[in-house]
Design a protein around this motif. Structure first.
Motif, PDB file in Angstrom:
ATOM      1  N   GLY A 141     -38.404  -2.906  22.028  1.00  0.00           N
ATOM      2  CA  GLY A 141     -38.258  -2.643  20.597  1.00  0.00           C
ATOM      3  C   GLY A 141     -37.528  -1.358  20.258  1.00  0.00           C
ATOM      4  O   GLY A 141     -37.462  -0.960  19.100  1.00  0.00           O
ATOM      5  N   ALA A 142     -36.949  -0.705  21.259  1.00  0.00           N
ATOM      6  CA  ALA A 142     -36.291   0.592  21.054  1.00  0.00           C
ATOM      7  C   ALA A 142     -34.860   0.439  20.545  1.00  0.00           C
ATOM      8  O   ALA A 142     -34.232  -0.602  20.697  1.00  0.00           O
ATOM      9  N   SER A 143     -34.376   1.524  19.963  1.00  0.00           N
ATOM     10  CA  SER A 143     -32.965   1.663  19.592  1.00  0.00           C
ATOM     11  C   SER A 143     -32.349   2.630  20.603  1.00  0.00           C
ATOM     12  O   SER A 143     -32.866   3.725  20.807  1.00  0.00           O
ATOM     13  N   ILE A 144     -31.251   2.200  21.213  1.00  0.00           N
ATOM     14  CA  ILE A 144     -30.650   2.988  22.286  1.00  0.00           C
ATOM     15  C   ILE A 144     -29.223   3.383  21.940  1.00  0.00           C
ATOM     16  O   ILE A 144     -28.468   2.587  21.381  1.00  0.00           O
ATOM     17  N   THR A 145     -28.879   4.608  22.273  1.00  0.00           N
ATOM     18  CA  THR A 145     -27.491   5.062  22.231  1.00  0.00           C
ATOM     19  C   THR A 145     -27.127   5.414  23.660  1.00  0.00           C
ATOM     20  O   THR A 145     -27.833   6.183  24.317  1.00  0.00           O
ATOM     21  N   ASP A 146     -26.053   4.817  24.163  1.00  0.00           N
ATOM     22  CA  ASP A 146     -25.636   5.017  25.548  1.00  0.00           C
ATOM     23  C   ASP A 146     -24.165   5.414  25.555  1.00  0.00           C
ATOM     24  O   ASP A 146     -23.389   4.940  24.730  1.00  0.00           O
ATOM     25  N   LYS A 147     -23.790   6.280  26.487  1.00  0.00           N
ATOM     26  CA  LYS A 147     -22.419   6.789  26.560  1.00  0.00           C
ATOM     27  C   LYS A 147     -21.394   5.668  26.745  1.00  0.00           C
ATOM     28  O   LYS A 147     -20.322   5.693  26.177  1.00  0.00           O
ATOM     29  N   ALA A 148     -21.743   4.677  27.571  1.00  0.00           N
ATOM     30  CA  ALA A 148     -20.905   3.485  27.787  1.00  0.00           C
ATOM     31  C   ALA A 148     -21.833   2.378  28.247  1.00  0.00           C
ATOM     32  O   ALA A 148     -22.750   2.621  29.020  1.00  0.00           O
ATOM     33  N   ILE A 149     -21.604   1.168  27.772  1.00  0.00           N
ATOM     34  CA  ILE A 149     -22.478   0.058  28.149  1.00  0.00           C
ATOM     35  C   ILE A 149     -21.668  -1.024  28.849  1.00  0.00           C
ATOM     36  O   ILE A 149     -20.819  -1.674  28.248  1.00  0.00           O
ATOM     37  N   ALA A 161     -26.006  -2.192  32.441  1.00  0.00           N
ATOM     38  CA  ALA A 161     -26.819  -1.530  31.416  1.00  0.00           C
ATOM     39  C   ALA A 161     -27.311  -2.546  30.394  1.00  0.00           C
ATOM     40  O   ALA A 161     -28.480  -2.529  30.000  1.00  0.00           O
ATOM     41  N   ALA A 162     -26.430  -3.452  29.982  1.00  0.00           N
ATOM     42  CA  ALA A 162     -26.816  -4.480  29.015  1.00  0.00           C
ATOM     43  C   ALA A 162     -27.922  -5.364  29.575  1.00  0.00           C
ATOM     44  O   ALA A 162     -28.893  -5.678  28.876  1.00  0.00           O
ATOM     45  N   ALA A 163     -27.806  -5.757  30.849  1.00  0.00           N
ATOM     46  CA  ALA A 163     -28.832  -6.594  31.478  1.00  0.00           C
ATOM     47  C   ALA A 163     -30.181  -5.880  31.486  1.00  0.00           C
ATOM     48  O   ALA A 163     -31.218  -6.480  31.162  1.00  0.00           O
ATOM     49  N   LEU A 164     -30.185  -4.593  31.818  1.00  0.00           N
ATOM     50  CA  LEU A 164     -31.432  -3.819  31.831  1.00  0.00           C
ATOM     51  C   LEU A 164     -32.026  -3.720  30.425  1.00  0.00           C
ATOM     52  O   LEU A 164     -33.243  -3.813  30.251  1.00  0.00           O
ATOM     53  N   GLU A 166     -31.829  -2.725  19.546  1.00  0.00           N
ATOM     54  CA  GLU A 166     -30.443  -2.457  19.163  1.00  0.00           C
ATOM     55  C   GLU A 166     -29.860  -1.377  20.063  1.00  0.00           C
ATOM     56  O   GLU A 166     -30.585  -0.556  20.611  1.00  0.00           O
ATOM     57  N   ALA A 167     -28.510  -1.417  20.194  1.00  0.00           N
ATOM     58  CA  ALA A 167     -27.829  -0.456  21.059  1.00  0.00           C
ATOM     59  C   ALA A 167     -26.518  -0.022  20.416  1.00  0.00           C
ATOM     60  O   ALA A 167     -25.805  -0.836  19.842  1.00  0.00           O
ATOM     61  N   ILE A 176     -29.573  -8.918  20.535  1.00  0.00           N
ATOM     62  CA  ILE A 176     -29.632  -7.459  20.403  1.00  0.00           C
ATOM     63  C   ILE A 176     -28.503  -7.016  19.488  1.00  0.00           C
ATOM     64  O   ILE A 176     -27.340  -7.348  19.704  1.00  0.00           O
ATOM     65  N   LYS A 177     -28.856  -6.262  18.462  1.00  0.00           N
ATOM     66  CA  LYS A 177     -27.865  -5.764  17.509  1.00  0.00           C
ATOM     67  C   LYS A 177     -27.051  -4.669  18.200  1.00  0.00           C
ATOM     68  O   LYS A 177     -27.609  -3.772  18.818  1.00  0.00           O
ATOM     69  N   GLU A 178     -25.710  -4.770  18.084  1.00  0.00           N
ATOM     70  CA  GLU A 178     -24.869  -3.774  18.746  1.00  0.00           C
ATOM     71  C   GLU A 178     -23.979  -3.052  17.742  1.00  0.00           C
ATOM     72  O   GLU A 178     -23.603  -3.603  16.720  1.00  0.00           O
TER      73      GLU A 178
END
Length: 132
Positions: free
Chosen positions: A40-48, A52-55, A63-64, A82-84
Motif C-alpha cells: 500500500g506504499a507510495s514509492i519514488t525510485d531513481k529509475a525503475i 524493481a517493478a517486479a519487487l 503507486e510509484a 499500480i499507478k505510475e
C-alpha cells in the motif's frame, strides 16, 4: 523527481523512509524482511526497471514515481494496477556507464511474471553480496 537526493523513498501512513544504495537491493531486502512496509506504499525510485517493478508488484505497492522507467516495468505496473508517474519511458534501463543494458534488466527478460522473476533477482543479489 529528477534531482533525487536518495535512490528510493517510501511513503506510507504519514511516515517516510529513505534509502541510498544503488540497484534493487533495498527493495529486495524490504520485500524479504519487512513486506508490510511496501504493501500500500507510495514509492519514488531513481529509475525503475523490470526487476524493481517486479519487487514492487510482489510487495503490493500502490503507486510509484520515477524520472525514468523501462517499457517492461511499465507493463508490469499496468497489469498489476499500480499507478505510475514518470518523466521518461525508455526501452530498457542502461548500466551505470551507459555501455550496455543493466545486468538485472537483461536477466529479467526471461519472464513477465513477477513470481518467476523473484528467484532470478535473488540469485543476482546473492552474487553481488559475495563480491562485497
Amino acid at each position: 523527481i529528477n534531482k533525487m537526493e536518495y535512490t528510493l523513498i517510501i511513503r506510507k501512513d504519514g511516515a517516510k523512509r529513505t534509502f541510498s544504495r544503488r540497484g534493487v537491493i533495498d527493495l529486495f531486502e524490504l520485500l524479504t524482511n519487512e513486506p508490510e512496509v511496501l504493501h500500500g506504499a507510495s514509492i519514488t525510485d531513481k529509475a525503475i526497471g523490470k526487476a524493481a517493478a517486479a519487487l514492487m508488484v510482489l510487495g503490493g505497492v500502490k503507486e510509484a514515481a520515477t524520472p525514468r522507467i523501462s517499457t517492461p516495468a511499465l507493463k508490469l505496473f499496468r497489469e498489476a494496477g499500480i499507478k505510475e508517474d514518470y518523466d521518461e519511458e525508455v526501452p530498457l534501463i542502461l548500466n551505470r556507464d551507459k555501455s550496455d543494458f543493466c545486468p538485472m534488466e537483461k536477466r529479467c527478460m526471461a519472464s513477465d511474471n513477477p513470481q518467476e522473476l523473484l528467484p532470478i533477482i535473488t540469485e543476482f543479489i546473492n552474487e553481488i553480496k559475495k563480491l562485497q
